[in-house]
Design a protein around this motif. Sequence first.
Motif: not given
Length: 584
Positions: A506, A514, A538, A541
Amino acid sequence: MGARLSFAGVFTNWGVATAIVVAGISLSAAQPSFPSPPSDAPTIDFPVPKPGATPGPTKSGAPSIDPRPPTESRPGRPEGQGVPTTLPRSVNIQLKVERDGRLTVIEQVIVQAKNTMTRVAPLRIGDRVFAVRDATVDGNGTAEATADTFTIKLGEGASTVKYTVDGAVADFGDHVQVRWQVANGWDTKLVFLRASLLTPKPGNDFVCLAGQSGTEDPCDSALIDSSGVLRVVQSDLDSGARVDLSATLPAGLVPANARFENVKAGAFALTPVSGAALGLLALLLLGGFGALWVARGRDTKAAAADVEPVEVLVTEGGRVVFASPDGVLPGQAGTVIDEVVDARDLTATVIDLAVRNYLWITESGEDWQVVRRNPADYALTDYERAVYQALLPEGTESVTVSALRSAPPNTADARSAIHADSVARGWLSRTPAKLRLAGAVLAVVGVAATVVLALTVGHALAGVALVIGGIALAVGARFLPARTKRGALLVQQVRGVHGYLKSVPPESVPAADRELVFSRSLPYAVALEEAEQWLSRFAALDVAADGTPGLYWYGTQDDAYDQARFAERFHALIDSVDGVFGKR
């Protein structure tokens, strides 16, 4: 031997006469319990040349034997040492060709004490048909003739059977031929047999065969005496064996009366037509197997080849975005990989429609609600519009997943559309499906043809060949790869996407991009069974990094977005949507 015998001359004497005499002496001495025939037992006149007469001509170079019947003493042998005519299980036969073409037969049969003898003689030999009539028995037994068989049943002692044979004379243009099986169908071994054939004028080209049907072993002895009478001697004739006798007479000497019938081969007999059909089938099967081998080898080689790097992250307008190879969509990727449109391909399409802002998915308690966000425009493919329409028919603004599970939508159009789309793009071929259908039709036609041929002209194996060919075609088509060469190349590219999903860090994607990269890649992770790994990668995230809270396509019940909770709920969502599409 068939109806058209073509042997010439008389079989040579193989020196069997002496063996017969010795065997007769042994048999006579070994069976002292055999009763002598009664004084009134019938006899058969077996013509004998006058003393000093010279035997008539035989086959060129063939030796002859003394034509005197074996009951007489031979030079150098004491009186009474010949083969007795009353030997149990012996048969004396006298045949006479009459002027009108009839063959009259007299048989004297000696049956051993406390035993019986039965003869069931077929009257159809090959394509030739004989008829027996006026059968009588003087002695202990019966005789009966039908259209197919002549049956003699005799008890112990000596019996004389008389009958007339029609159909024994066949016309061959420059000559006629007399033929009759003087012995066949006996249920016991004949120890000794002798026969004489009398014709209006001396014949020639005598043929005498002894043994089981189909063999061509000559009789022990078959020769002509000075008066032109053929005399046959045969010993130890096995049960069921035959003595087949024929002679050639001048054309027109007696009228021909032979009857021939074309014997229809069994419906499933191997004929030139059915043989050619089976041969062609074998060639087609070999060719089809070869083609299947080549096609599967090419597909296997493509699937096993090293994966070339696939660049799926590109920069557009200063931002990093996801771009699939060859423009393949998530549902198409799954279909090309396994050549089947399954529920997961449709589920990946639903997630992709949400990611691309056509649908909005929001949590509703333990359920989810799918909401129409933008209409299905012409930017979508036919199969995407079919999936959209299946979820939200015209006039429906939203629907819960639980409602869809209770009343699953019909996805037949969507499945057909996604397959047709892959075919139109040159990734898949309809050939296997067409071949399966053709094979099924061919098998049905073959069954019908087999029945019709079996009931009419025969050659039914040709129909069986069609059935086998149809089944082989249908089964083989299931193993034929549907992917084209372009589809095989796409598989390589999709494998590259799979590698990207498993390995991309990532951190290699700018924080502001992203969320979009994560979301656009997620439907492909669903289609390729990599959703769990993708969500885990992820896990950290930050969905607010793009300046807006939460995922732009998915709504939660919590004010604060939690990626771990989203991953858990997303897996449940995928399973639920799979259940919707898996039911239809």
